[in-house]
Design a protein around this motif. Structure first.
Motif, PDB file in Angstrom:
ATOM      1  N   GLN A  42      50.333 -35.461 122.911  1.00 42.06           N
ATOM      2  CA  GLN A  42      50.919 -36.868 123.402  1.00 42.06           C
ATOM      3  C   GLN A  42      50.485 -37.609 124.427  1.00 42.06           C
ATOM      4  O   GLN A  42      50.561 -37.621 125.480  1.00 42.06           O
ATOM      5  CB  GLN A  42      52.572 -36.768 124.165  1.00 42.06           C
ATOM      6  N   ASP A  43      50.531 -39.490 124.391  1.00 45.66           N
ATOM      7  CA  ASP A  43      49.558 -40.130 124.877  1.00 45.66           C
ATOM      8  C   ASP A  43      48.275 -39.146 125.400  1.00 45.66           C
ATOM      9  O   ASP A  43      48.502 -39.853 126.502  1.00 45.66           O
ATOM     10  CB  ASP A  43      50.644 -40.677 125.797  1.00 45.66           C
ATOM     11  N   GLY A  44      47.333 -38.538 124.723  1.00 47.86           N
ATOM     12  CA  GLY A  44      46.452 -38.338 125.217  1.00 47.86           C
ATOM     13  C   GLY A  44      46.512 -37.152 126.392  1.00 47.86           C
ATOM     14  O   GLY A  44      45.393 -36.701 126.759  1.00 47.86           O
ATOM     15  N   GLN A  45      47.674 -36.451 126.903  1.00 48.69           N
ATOM     16  CA  GLN A  45      48.347 -35.931 127.089  1.00 48.69           C
ATOM     17  C   GLN A  45      48.391 -34.125 126.692  1.00 48.69           C
ATOM     18  O   GLN A  45      48.819 -34.356 125.651  1.00 48.69           O
ATOM     19  CB  GLN A  45      49.313 -35.763 128.352  1.00 48.69           C
ATOM     20  N   ILE A  46      48.239 -33.281 127.258  1.00 47.99           N
ATOM     21  CA  ILE A  46      48.589 -32.024 126.768  1.00 47.99           C
ATOM     22  C   ILE A  46      49.355 -30.989 127.408  1.00 47.99           C
ATOM     23  O   ILE A  46      49.509 -31.008 128.597  1.00 47.99           O
ATOM     24  CB  ILE A  46      46.660 -30.869 126.859  1.00 47.99           C
ATOM     25  N   ARG A  47      50.288 -30.145 126.864  1.00 50.21           N
ATOM     26  CA  ARG A  47      51.396 -29.738 126.936  1.00 50.21           C
ATOM     27  C   ARG A  47      51.073 -28.568 126.444  1.00 50.21           C
ATOM     28  O   ARG A  47      51.185 -28.224 125.223  1.00 50.21           O
ATOM     29  CB  ARG A  47      53.121 -29.936 127.014  1.00 50.21           C
ATOM     30  N   THR A  48      51.480 -27.315 127.662  1.00 53.05           N
ATOM     31  CA  THR A  48      50.715 -25.548 126.571  1.00 53.05           C
ATOM     32  C   THR A  48      51.839 -24.228 126.865  1.00 53.05           C
ATOM     33  O   THR A  48      52.801 -25.123 127.890  1.00 53.05           O
ATOM     34  CB  THR A  48      49.904 -25.501 126.908  1.00 53.05           C
ATOM     35  N   ALA A  49      52.287 -24.272 126.180  1.00 51.42           N
ATOM     36  CA  ALA A  49      52.939 -22.794 126.440  1.00 51.42           C
ATOM     37  C   ALA A  49      52.113 -21.518 125.568  1.00 51.42           C
ATOM     38  O   ALA A  49      51.761 -21.241 124.668  1.00 51.42           O
ATOM     39  CB  ALA A  49      54.992 -23.094 125.704  1.00 51.42           C
ATOM     40  N   LYS A  50      53.153 -20.377 125.793  1.00 54.89           N
ATOM     41  CA  LYS A  50      52.040 -18.712 125.818  1.00 54.89           C
ATOM     42  C   LYS A  50      53.574 -17.983 125.606  1.00 54.89           C
ATOM     43  O   LYS A  50      54.012 -18.167 126.910  1.00 54.89           O
ATOM     44  CB  LYS A  50      50.806 -18.700 126.753  1.00 54.89           C
ATOM     45  N   VAL A  51      53.856 -17.313 125.010  1.00 59.02           N
ATOM     46  CA  VAL A  51      54.276 -16.452 124.982  1.00 59.02           C
ATOM     47  C   VAL A  51      54.342 -14.868 123.982  1.00 59.02           C
ATOM     48  O   VAL A  51      53.210 -15.255 123.059  1.00 59.02           O
ATOM     49  CB  VAL A  51      56.361 -16.666 124.514  1.00 59.02           C
ATOM     50  N   LEU A  52      54.765 -13.882 124.381  1.00 56.98           N
ATOM     51  CA  LEU A  52      53.890 -12.760 123.581  1.00 56.98           C
ATOM     52  C   LEU A  52      54.485 -12.754 121.935  1.00 56.98           C
ATOM     53  O   LEU A  52      55.449 -13.349 121.681  1.00 56.98           O
ATOM     54  CB  LEU A  52      54.924 -11.388 124.146  1.00 56.98           C
ATOM     55  N   SER A  53      53.489 -12.679 120.685  1.00 60.52           N
ATOM     56  CA  SER A  53      53.661 -12.556 119.762  1.00 60.52           C
ATOM     57  C   SER A  53      55.316 -11.810 119.599  1.00 60.52           C
ATOM     58  O   SER A  53      55.098 -10.758 120.237  1.00 60.52           O
ATOM     59  CB  SER A  53      52.369 -12.294 119.185  1.00 60.52           C
ATOM     60  N   THR A  54      55.914 -11.986 118.714  1.00 57.90           N
ATOM     61  CA  THR A  54      56.837 -10.593 117.787  1.00 57.90           C
ATOM     62  C   THR A  54      56.626  -9.894 116.838  1.00 57.90           C
ATOM     63  O   THR A  54      55.678 -10.961 116.172  1.00 57.90           O
ATOM     64  CB  THR A  54      58.326 -12.318 118.155  1.00 57.90           C
ATOM     65  N   PRO A  55      57.219  -9.058 116.354  1.00 53.67           N
ATOM     66  CA  PRO A  55      57.272  -8.777 115.349  1.00 53.67           C
ATOM     67  C   PRO A  55      57.194  -9.492 113.948  1.00 53.67           C
ATOM     68  O   PRO A  55      57.061  -9.602 112.941  1.00 53.67           O
ATOM     69  CB  PRO A  55      58.187  -7.214 114.776  1.00 53.67           C
ATOM     70  N   SER A  56      58.752 -10.651 113.497  1.00 55.41           N
ATOM     71  CA  SER A  56      58.695 -11.470 113.073  1.00 55.41           C
ATOM     72  C   SER A  56      58.619 -12.897 113.476  1.00 55.41           C
ATOM     73  O   SER A  56      57.993 -13.627 114.483  1.00 55.41           O
ATOM     74  CB  SER A  56      60.359 -11.668 112.993  1.00 55.41           C
ATOM     75  N   PRO A  57      56.967 -13.331 113.190  1.00 53.76           N
ATOM     76  CA  PRO A  57      56.080 -14.555 113.862  1.00 53.76           C
ATOM     77  C   PRO A  57      56.603 -15.671 113.575  1.00 53.76           C
ATOM     78  O   PRO A  57      56.673 -15.910 114.532  1.00 53.76           O
ATOM     79  CB  PRO A  57      55.013 -14.330 113.078  1.00 53.76           C
ATOM     80  N   GLU A  58      58.049 -16.081 113.322  1.00 52.23           N
ATOM     81  CA  GLU A  58      58.493 -17.357 113.635  1.00 52.23           C
ATOM     82  C   GLU A  58      59.057 -17.235 114.614  1.00 52.23           C
ATOM     83  O   GLU A  58      59.308 -18.472 114.873  1.00 52.23           O
ATOM     84  CB  GLU A  58      59.653 -17.153 112.627  1.00 52.23           C
ATOM     85  N   LEU A  59      59.886 -15.997 115.018  1.00 48.19           N
ATOM     86  CA  LEU A  59      60.905 -15.635 116.351  1.00 48.19           C
ATOM     87  C   LEU A  59      59.638 -16.219 117.239  1.00 48.19           C
ATOM     88  O   LEU A  59      59.579 -16.802 118.245  1.00 48.19           O
ATOM     89  CB  LEU A  59      60.921 -14.442 116.392  1.00 48.19           C
ATOM     90  N   GLY A  60      58.594 -15.761 117.402  1.00 46.77           N
ATOM     91  CA  GLY A  60      57.649 -16.373 118.539  1.00 46.77           C
ATOM     92  C   GLY A  60      57.248 -18.483 118.490  1.00 46.77           C
ATOM     93  O   GLY A  60      57.044 -18.143 119.163  1.00 46.77           O
ATOM     94  N   VAL A  61      57.005 -17.901 117.188  1.00 50.42           N
ATOM     95  CA  VAL A  61      57.410 -19.947 117.359  1.00 50.42           C
ATOM     96  C   VAL A  61      57.755 -20.040 117.429  1.00 50.42           C
ATOM     97  O   VAL A  61      57.853 -21.393 119.101  1.00 50.42           O
ATOM     98  CB  VAL A  61      57.492 -20.525 115.746  1.00 50.42           C
ATOM     99  N   PHE A  62      59.392 -19.708 117.278  1.00 48.77           N
ATOM    100  CA  PHE A  62      60.623 -20.540 118.037  1.00 48.77           C
ATOM    101  C   PHE A  62      60.187 -20.640 119.883  1.00 48.77           C
ATOM    102  O   PHE A  62      61.270 -20.926 120.178  1.00 48.77           O
ATOM    103  CB  PHE A  62      62.023 -20.049 117.293  1.00 48.77           C
ATOM    104  N   ALA A  63      60.588 -19.378 119.901  1.00 51.94           N
ATOM    105  CA  ALA A  63      60.277 -18.716 121.465  1.00 51.94           C
ATOM    106  C   ALA A  63      59.425 -20.315 122.786  1.00 51.94           C
ATOM    107  O   ALA A  63      60.030 -20.449 123.080  1.00 51.94           O
ATOM    108  CB  ALA A  63      59.825 -17.575 121.756  1.00 51.94           C
TER     109      ALA A  63
END
Length: 696
Positions: A42-63
């Motif tokens: 956004q506006d040339g800037q980067i925001r990041t996040a990292k979480v452990l992957s989950t057995p149901s991948p979508e749960l990790g995405v939403f986390a």
């Protein structure tokens, strides 16, 4: 039910509408084997996040989404390992394979070639469709046309047999592969239409749609894999699409193995195009950042938790291969030309029966993960060795989810050290050395074995563990430049956020190159249907053509970029030169054959220009950033106290000299003696080999 949710098409309707003067916000999420990474641009800037992957991948995405808080997203691009894991673990859907009578066993017979040429006891990989689900259809085409017609009675007979297997065995998918369907697709199309009408809830894959190429085994294998994986991927994408709708986020575009993204509906229909989507995102992002820093020729080095992926980037363009081998099975889909080895941060070190030490291929994954994670792991990994050697901080955090413990790493290392009669130090150094050796060999495959000198390239190091090993690998290969992007720990997600829409098309040609002199047989004539389809699928796409060429009688081809207006003589000369570089010889007297015409069509999506993060702009006059502390770490064959720098406090133009450690938000860079680094205008730390520094 899945099709209702997966309705996005390959155009900008997948994004929210913005006023021309407003900035676009792009989201990239990469689901890996250990971590799920998120990047917001956004506006040339980067925001990041990292979480452990989950057995149901979508749960990790939403986390990961919940971790960054509310944000209005315009474009969401996504890559994942769902299809890859389902293939490697053989957890796809029960599938029936329908093929030309007499060719029922082709998936099991496969090819004669094998990884170990003289080991006759080595088993071949099991096909995804067992023999009792391979059924014969009475029809036959040859190079000259139809030999045996496909009758309506035969279609009804096949439907009846399939119906019995669906009811008895819970078949969820059907693959159809007939001989010469890449030239004469009518039989497959007729049977496919009848199957889709008779079984509307089953997935149907036709080889003339999935991989319209010659070589029946590879085409049939790809089609079977596509059918085997698509229901599982479609189910995941359906759940993901529902979650995105509930959160007011656009449906994701899906990263393809070839680089670039496609619609969620296209990926759900053909899982084979997204088999290696995660690694492709990293290479795409690396090529983009390398160009911004002025480096177009790169060896991409992505070391994650489970494996290491390396790739070749020339003139800013990632090299694409027409096929890949995944889990021992061929997949005839365009792929970023990756070479993968089982050497990641989570690779397990274990004793061999003869008393030697082996690192990989097994990995601790995210659960339990390396022993130092404190999640129940007891076997030592590469991460445990790096922590014990001081490259990672005792008590430090990974992604706000895991706290590192050196005492647990030492306990795990002792399980190998004690039986060998070695010290923990010797085992930790040995594990790191073995992992480095495997990664050096991988980098040689994509450079030296292709007639290229690694010294002519810069090493682009990323992934959570890549920058910790980059200097050692570069020195082993004689490379003098290393690029470590500011977002190197989440570069695959960044590459997805930056990607454009892409479609790949191909058409079998199978004729001498010089025959393209003839009227009605020019490259332009052969390209017409491909170009027409590209303009139907995408909006004003940029078109790039290539030819698969070989000397007459060869078994494999080389891809040669071409323009439709290129004279045949120029194409032929380019092929000879490429053959010389790749194999060390050429034979201009030999006739050249055209096997395939390929088209890569790309629709550009709105770009978000990257600038250095705000903390880097505080004081441009400060070239030397003071370290935030010191740590005992293994450098030059001994433990010594070295400075530790906070990457976010290093301004543009800041210098750092090894030995040193630079801690990034999602990764750690180990800078060996003899290397000097400078932060450039886009926030990339560029390391240069300095012989004067090495002698000081």
């Amino acid at each position: 039910m899945v099709e209702v949710a997966l309705h996005a098409s390959d155009n900008l309707s997948v994004a929210k509408q913005r006023d021309p003067g407003q900035s676009w916000v792009r989201l990239g999420i990469d689901v890996g084997g250990t971590f799920t990474d998120l990047v917001v641009l956004q506006d040339g800037q980067i925001r990041t996040a990292k979480v452990l992957s989950t057995p149901s991948p979508e749960l990790g995405v939403f986390a990961a989404l919940d971790k960054i808080g509310p944000v209005e997203i315009d474009l969401f691009c996504h890559g994942m390992t769902v299809a890859t894991n389902a293939l490697l673990e053989r957890k796809g859907s029960p599938t029936v394979f329908l093929t030309t009578a007499g060719f029922r066993d082709i998936l099991a017979i496969a090819r004669q070639n094998r990884p170990s040429l003289y080991d006759l006891t080595q088993p071949k990989p099991e096909p995804v469709v067992p023999r009792h689900y391979c059924l014969e259809v009475q029809e036959r085409c040859s190079v000259g046309g139809v030999l045996e017609p496909l009758t309506e009675a035969e279609i009804q007979r096949v439907i009846q047999i399939v119906a019995e297997q669906v009811e008895r065995d819970g078949i969820r998918s059907i693959a159809v592969g007939f001989l010469f369907s890449f030239l004469y697709p009518e039989h497959e199309q007729r049977l496919g239409a009848a199957l889709r009408k008779a079984f509307p809830n089953l997935h149907i894959s036709l080889s003339c749609e999935v991989a319209p190429e010659f070589r029946e085994y590879e085409r049939f294998s790809t089609t079977a894999i596509d059918a085997y994986l698509s229901p599982a991927l479609a189910g995941y994408l359906h759940r993901l699409a529902q979650g995105c709708e509930q959160r007011g986020i656009p449906q994701p575009l899906i990263m393809q193995s070839s680089g670039g993204v496609t619609s969620i509906a296209q990926a759900a229909a053909h899982a084979s195009v997204a088999l290696l989507s995660g690694p492709a995102g990293g290479v795409y992002g690396g090529a983009y950042l390398g160009q911004l820093s002025g480096y177009g020729n790169l060896l991409s080095f992505d070391m994650g938790g489970t494996s290491t992926d390396v790739a070749l980037i020339q003139n800013g363009i990632p090299q694409v291969s027409p096929a890949a081998v995944v889990g021992g099975l061929p997949v005839q889909q365009p792929q970023i030309d990756l070479h993968t080895v089982s050497a990641g941060g989570g690779s397990l070190a274990q004793l061999m029966p003869g008393g030697g030490l082996q690192v990989g291929p097994e990995s601790a994954g995210s659960n339990p993960g390396p022993a130092c994670y404190g999640r129940g792991g007891t076997a030592p990994t590469v991460t445990d060795a790096n922590l014990w050697l001081g490259y990672l901080p005792d008590g430090g955090w990974l992604g706000d989810a895991v706290q590192l413990r050196r005492d647990l790493a030492e306990q795990a290392l002792r399980t190998v050290a004690d039986p060998l009669g070695l010290s923990v130090q010797e085992v930790a150094v040995g594990i790191r050395t073995l992992a480095n050796g495997a990664m050096v060999r991988a980098l040689r495959v994509i450079s030296v074995e292709r007639g290229l000198d690694p010294a002519d390239f810069a090493l682009l190091a990323f992934g959570g563990a890549g920058p910790m090993h980059a200097c050692a690998l570069a020195e082993a290969l004689g490379m003098r430049t290393i690029l470590i992007p500011a977002a190197c720990g989440v570069l695959s997600a960044l590459g997805m956020a930056l990607a454009d829409l892409r479609r790949d098309y191909r058409r079998a040609v199978l004729r001498p190159l010089r025959s393209l002199h003839q009227v009605g047989s020019t490259l332009s004539d052969w390209a017409v249907p491909l170009v027409q389809q590209a303009h139907l699928d995408l909006q004003n796409p940029a078109l790039q053509f290539s030819l698969d060429l070989r000397y007459r009688g060869q078994s494999f081809e080389l891809g040669i970029p071409v323009q439709l207006s290129d004279p045949v003589e120029c194409i032929e000369q380019q092929f000879h030169a490429t053959h010389q570089q790749r194999y060390g010889w050429q034979d201009p007297a030999q006739p050249v054959e055209v096997i395939q015409l390929r088209l890569q069509a790309v629709q550009a999506l709105p770009k978000v220009p990257l600038v250095a993060p705000d903390p880097l702009l505080r004081d441009l006059s400060v070239e030397v950033c003071p370290p935030r502390g010191q740590r005992w770490a293994w450098f030059g064959g001994a433990f010594q106290k070295v400075p530790v720098y906070d990457r976010l406090q290093m301004g543009i133009g800041s210098h750092v000299q090894g030995p040193a450690i630079v801690e990034l938000p999602e990764a750690t860079a180990v800078i060996e003696a003899g290397w000097r680094g400078t932060v450039d205008q886009v926030g990339t730390l560029i390391l240069k080999r300095c012989l004067v520094c090495a002698n000081e």
